[in-house]
Design an enzyme around this catalytic site. Structure first.
Site, mmCIF file in Angstrom:
data_model
loop_
_atom_site.group_PDB
_atom_site.id
_atom_site.type_symbol
_atom_site.label_atom_id
_atom_site.label_comp_id
_atom_site.label_asym_id
_atom_site.label_seq_id
_atom_site.Cartn_x
_atom_site.Cartn_y
_atom_site.Cartn_z
ATOM 1 N N SER A 60 4.510 13.884 -18.234
ATOM 2 C CA SER A 60 3.281 13.094 -18.187
ATOM 3 C C SER A 60 2.142 13.932 -17.608
ATOM 4 C CB SER A 60 3.511 11.838 -17.350
ATOM 5 O OG SER A 60 4.113 12.167 -16.116
ATOM 6 N N HIS B 90 5.306 15.921 -13.956
ATOM 7 C CA HIS B 90 4.035 15.196 -14.046
ATOM 8 C C HIS B 90 2.947 16.202 -13.673
ATOM 9 C CE1 HIS B 90 1.325 11.698 -13.600
ATOM 10 N NE2 HIS B 90 0.870 12.291 -12.507
ATOM 11 N N GLU C 292 -1.778 13.766 -15.591
ATOM 12 C CA GLU C 292 -2.683 12.927 -14.795
ATOM 13 C C GLU C 292 -4.145 13.322 -14.992
ATOM 14 O OE1 GLU C 292 -1.309 11.894 -10.842
ATOM 15 O OE2 GLU C 292 -3.282 12.375 -10.029
ATOM 16 N N LYS D 279 10.068 1.103 -0.969
ATOM 17 C CA LYS D 279 9.319 0.960 -2.230
ATOM 18 C C LYS D 279 10.274 0.713 -3.400
ATOM 19 C CE LYS D 279 6.660 4.788 -1.420
ATOM 20 N NZ LYS D 279 5.514 5.733 -1.502
ATOM 21 N N ALA E 37 2.513 0.873 0.640
ATOM 22 C CA ALA E 37 2.711 0.715 -0.805
ATOM 23 C C ALA E 37 3.862 -0.233 -1.145
ATOM 24 C CB ALA E 37 2.931 2.084 -1.443
ATOM 25 N N GLN F 294 4.506 14.190 -4.824
ATOM 26 C CA GLN F 294 3.357 15.026 -4.480
ATOM 27 C C GLN F 294 3.679 16.432 -4.958
ATOM 28 O OE1 GLN F 294 0.351 15.718 -4.205
ATOM 29 N NE2 GLN F 294 -0.013 14.325 -2.472
ATOM 30 N N ARG G 66 -0.424 3.273 -1.825
ATOM 31 C CA ARG G 66 -1.231 2.734 -0.736
ATOM 32 C C ARG G 66 -2.665 3.227 -0.881
ATOM 33 N NH1 ARG G 66 -1.064 5.039 5.247
ATOM 34 N NH2 ARG G 66 -2.159 6.648 4.078
ATOM 35 N N GLY G 67 -2.820 4.548 -1.135
ATOM 36 C CA GLY G 67 -4.161 5.133 -1.217
ATOM 37 C C GLY G 67 -4.672 5.528 0.152
ATOM 38 N N ASP G 68 -5.812 6.185 0.157
ATOM 39 C CA ASP G 68 -6.470 6.608 1.397
ATOM 40 C C ASP G 68 -7.897 6.108 1.336
ATOM 41 O OD1 ASP G 68 -4.346 8.248 2.520
ATOM 42 O OD2 ASP G 68 -4.721 9.561 0.799
ATOM 43 N N TYR H 298 7.440 12.286 -1.410
ATOM 44 C CA TYR H 298 6.903 13.475 -0.730
ATOM 45 C C TYR H 298 8.006 14.439 -0.290
ATOM 46 C CZ TYR H 298 2.821 10.531 -0.800
ATOM 47 O OH TYR H 298 1.793 9.733 -1.239
ATOM 48 N N ALA I 44 -9.493 4.353 -3.812
ATOM 49 C CA ALA I 44 -9.358 3.273 -2.841
ATOM 50 C C ALA I 44 -10.760 2.824 -2.415
ATOM 51 C CB ALA I 44 -8.566 3.756 -1.635
HETATM 52 C C1 LIG Z 1 1.810 10.854 -7.748
HETATM 53 C C2 LIG Z 1 0.691 10.525 -6.787
HETATM 54 C C3 LIG Z 1 -0.448 9.883 -7.272
HETATM 55 C C4 LIG Z 1 -1.493 9.540 -6.400
HETATM 56 N N1 LIG Z 1 -2.595 8.894 -6.910
HETATM 57 C C5 LIG Z 1 -3.566 8.436 -6.073
HETATM 58 C C6 LIG Z 1 -4.665 7.662 -6.552
HETATM 59 O O1 LIG Z 1 -4.788 7.403 -7.750
HETATM 60 N N2 LIG Z 1 -5.581 7.210 -5.654
HETATM 61 C C7 LIG Z 1 -5.469 7.475 -4.325
HETATM 62 O O2 LIG Z 1 -6.333 7.025 -3.553
HETATM 63 N N3 LIG Z 1 -4.466 8.217 -3.826
HETATM 64 C C8 LIG Z 1 -3.498 8.709 -4.673
HETATM 65 N N4 LIG Z 1 -2.438 9.445 -4.172
HETATM 66 C C9 LIG Z 1 -2.408 9.766 -2.750
HETATM 67 C C10 LIG Z 1 -1.759 8.637 -1.923
HETATM 68 O O3 LIG Z 1 -2.476 7.455 -2.072
HETATM 69 C C11 LIG Z 1 -1.752 9.086 -0.470
HETATM 70 O O4 LIG Z 1 -0.821 10.110 -0.294
HETATM 71 C C12 LIG Z 1 -1.571 7.952 0.535
HETATM 72 O O5 LIG Z 1 -1.864 8.474 1.826
HETATM 73 C C13 LIG Z 1 -0.136 7.423 0.581
HETATM 74 O O6 LIG Z 1 0.151 6.609 -0.469
HETATM 75 P P1 LIG Z 1 1.663 6.077 -0.683
HETATM 76 O O7 LIG Z 1 1.609 5.147 -1.814
HETATM 77 O O8 LIG Z 1 2.586 7.207 -0.721
HETATM 78 O O9 LIG Z 1 1.817 5.256 0.696
HETATM 79 P P2 LIG Z 1 3.067 4.677 1.478
HETATM 80 O O10 LIG Z 1 4.321 4.796 0.728
HETATM 81 O O11 LIG Z 1 2.640 3.340 1.945
HETATM 82 O O12 LIG Z 1 3.167 5.671 2.732
HETATM 83 C C14 LIG Z 1 2.013 6.001 3.476
HETATM 84 C C15 LIG Z 1 2.429 6.534 4.850
HETATM 85 O O13 LIG Z 1 2.871 5.462 5.674
HETATM 86 C C16 LIG Z 1 4.210 5.682 6.113
HETATM 87 N N5 LIG Z 1 4.841 4.358 6.118
HETATM 88 C C17 LIG Z 1 5.231 3.617 5.054
HETATM 89 N N6 LIG Z 1 5.725 2.431 5.463
HETATM 90 C C18 LIG Z 1 5.604 2.412 6.817
HETATM 91 C C19 LIG Z 1 5.914 1.458 7.839
HETATM 92 N N7 LIG Z 1 6.416 0.236 7.530
HETATM 93 N N8 LIG Z 1 5.664 1.784 9.123
HETATM 94 C C20 LIG Z 1 5.129 2.993 9.446
HETATM 95 N N9 LIG Z 1 4.813 3.932 8.536
HETATM 96 C C21 LIG Z 1 5.046 3.641 7.237
HETATM 97 C C22 LIG Z 1 4.805 6.660 5.140
HETATM 98 O O14 LIG Z 1 5.854 7.418 5.720
HETATM 99 C C23 LIG Z 1 3.587 7.525 4.832
HETATM 100 O O15 LIG Z 1 3.360 8.454 5.859
HETATM 101 C C24 LIG Z 1 -1.396 9.848 -5.012
HETATM 102 C C25 LIG Z 1 -0.254 10.529 -4.533
HETATM 103 C C26 LIG Z 1 0.772 10.861 -5.398
HETATM 104 C C27 LIG Z 1 1.978 11.595 -4.871
#
Ligand SMILES: Cc1cc2nc3c(=O)[nH]c(=O)nc-3n(C[C@H](O)[C@H](O)[C@H](O)COP(=O)(O)OP(=O)(O)OC[C@H]3O[C@@H](n4cnc5c(N)ncnc54)[C@H](O)[C@@H]3O)c2cc1C
Length: 276
Positions: free
Chosen positions: A7, A257, A9, A156, A114, A167, A98-100, A136, A43
């Site tokens: 895929s 990807h 991106e 998740k 997420a 990542q 989750r996003g940033d 990651y 985000a």
């Molecule tokens: C393939 C890919 C595509 C992406 N696309 C985008 C995009 O389109 N837009 C964008 O804004 N960003 C994108 N990102 C970046 C991503 O949004 C960031 O890395 C963000 O900081 C984490 O998202 P996540 O979904 O991995 O979060 P999560 O899985 O929620 O994790 C975030 C952090 O929180 C921690 N955590 C999770 N659950 C808990 C809990 N219950 N208690 C304490 N800590 C916890 C995890 O260990 C991690 O450090 C992408 C990343 C990847 C790998």
């Protein structure tokens, strides 16, 4: 490679010229027959209409598109609306994140992680969407420990994710070790390796600093030694990333990807080397 999950991106273009340029990029990449194109999602509302427009454009061309959807800063109501828009557009696959939040953006929203988004998507739309989530191999930069991060991935998948995209990374061993760990904790969905082609050293340093991807020292030193010689950076980058992809596929990675940054050349060159 034909039986692998391959895929590409994109990010949503901000201008009409960018939209035209992305169409031209996609026309070239379509010759490689990727399984789908994913489109990132900003985000805090920054690029969300752009994501939908780009996805509609891809679907209208008869190709599969997977919008990303990030939940930080969103409410249940706002995410429900985005899901309805995706469904109406004919989307069947989502990358749930989750996003940033952009710096200075205050709203924390109703979702913290997420896994809560994945749970919400399943509750709202059942099995309509194939859901991808992020993984990651070198640990998410905000995680307390690799074990904690792995547990976040478990949550998740338990919430209903169908597959994982990682990542990007340049250490194949980090990926293989990660796969081993995920298997030990019972994750058995495909974990597709995220691949960042190397074309621009300064940009790569900046991205890697933000997302926590390690550039091996020898690769960094070599890239730095080329200075402004962009052709040498690209040629060396192509060698490094090709052998990374070869190792990953030989070692059992279910797919790749490509983070294309809306450029066709680097992904095409890599692909042509891999299918040779
Ligand atoms: C393939 C890919 C595509 C992406 N696309 C985008 C995009 O389109 N837009 C964008 O804004 N960003 C994108 N990102 C970046 C991503 O949004 C960031 O890395 C963000 O900081 C984490 O998202 P996540 O979904 O991995 O979060 P999560 O899985 O929620 O994790 C975030 C952090 O929180 C921690 N955590 C999770 N659950 C808990 C809990 N219950 N208690 C304490 N800590 C916890 C995890 O260990 C991690 O450090 C992408 C990343 C990847 C790998």
């Amino acid at each position: 490679m034909a039986d692998h999950n391959f895929s590409i991106e994109f990010f949503p273009p901000k201008t009409p010229e960018g939209t035209e340029k992305l169409r031209a990029t996609r026309a070239k990449l379509s010759e490689l027959h990727p399984k789908y194109y994913s489109v990132t999602f900003g985000a805090g509302g920054s690029t969300q209409q752009g994501t939908l427009d780009t996805v509609r454009d891809i679907l209208a061309a008869g190709e599969e598109a997977a919008p990303h959807l990030s939940c930080v800063g969103g409410t249940r109501e706002s995410i429900r609306k985005v899901l309805a828009d995706f469904k109406d557009a004919g989307v069947g696959r989502i990358v749930a994140l989750r996003g940033d939040l952009p710096s200075g953006y205050g709203g924390a929203g109703e979702f913290r992680y997420a896994n809560e988004l994945v749970e919400f998507i399943r509750a709202e739309t059942g099995d309509h969407f194939h859901i991808e989530v992020a993984g990651y191999p070198e640990m998410h930069p905000q995680a307390r420990s690799p074990q904690d991060d792995l547990q976040a991935l478990v949550r998740k998948v338990q919430a209903g994710a169908d597959s994982v995209i990682t990542q990007y990374f340049y250490n194949a061993d980090a990926y293989f070790q990660f796969i081993e760990q995920t298997q030990k904790v019972g994750i058995n969905v495909p974990i597709v390796a995220g691949i960042m082609p190397i074309t621009n050293y300064t940009q790569l340093l900046r991205f890697s600093e933000m997302c926590g991807a390690e550039i091996p020292r020898w690769v960094r030193l070599k890239l730095a030694s080329f200075g402004d010689d962009s052709a040498s950076i690209k040629a060396f980058g192509l060698d490094v990333v090709t052998s990374l992809c070869e190792r990953l596929l030989e070692g059992g990675a279910p797919g790749l990807h490509f983070y294309s940054l809306n450029q066709a050349a680097a992904t095409t060159a890599l692909w042509q080397r891999l299918v040779k």
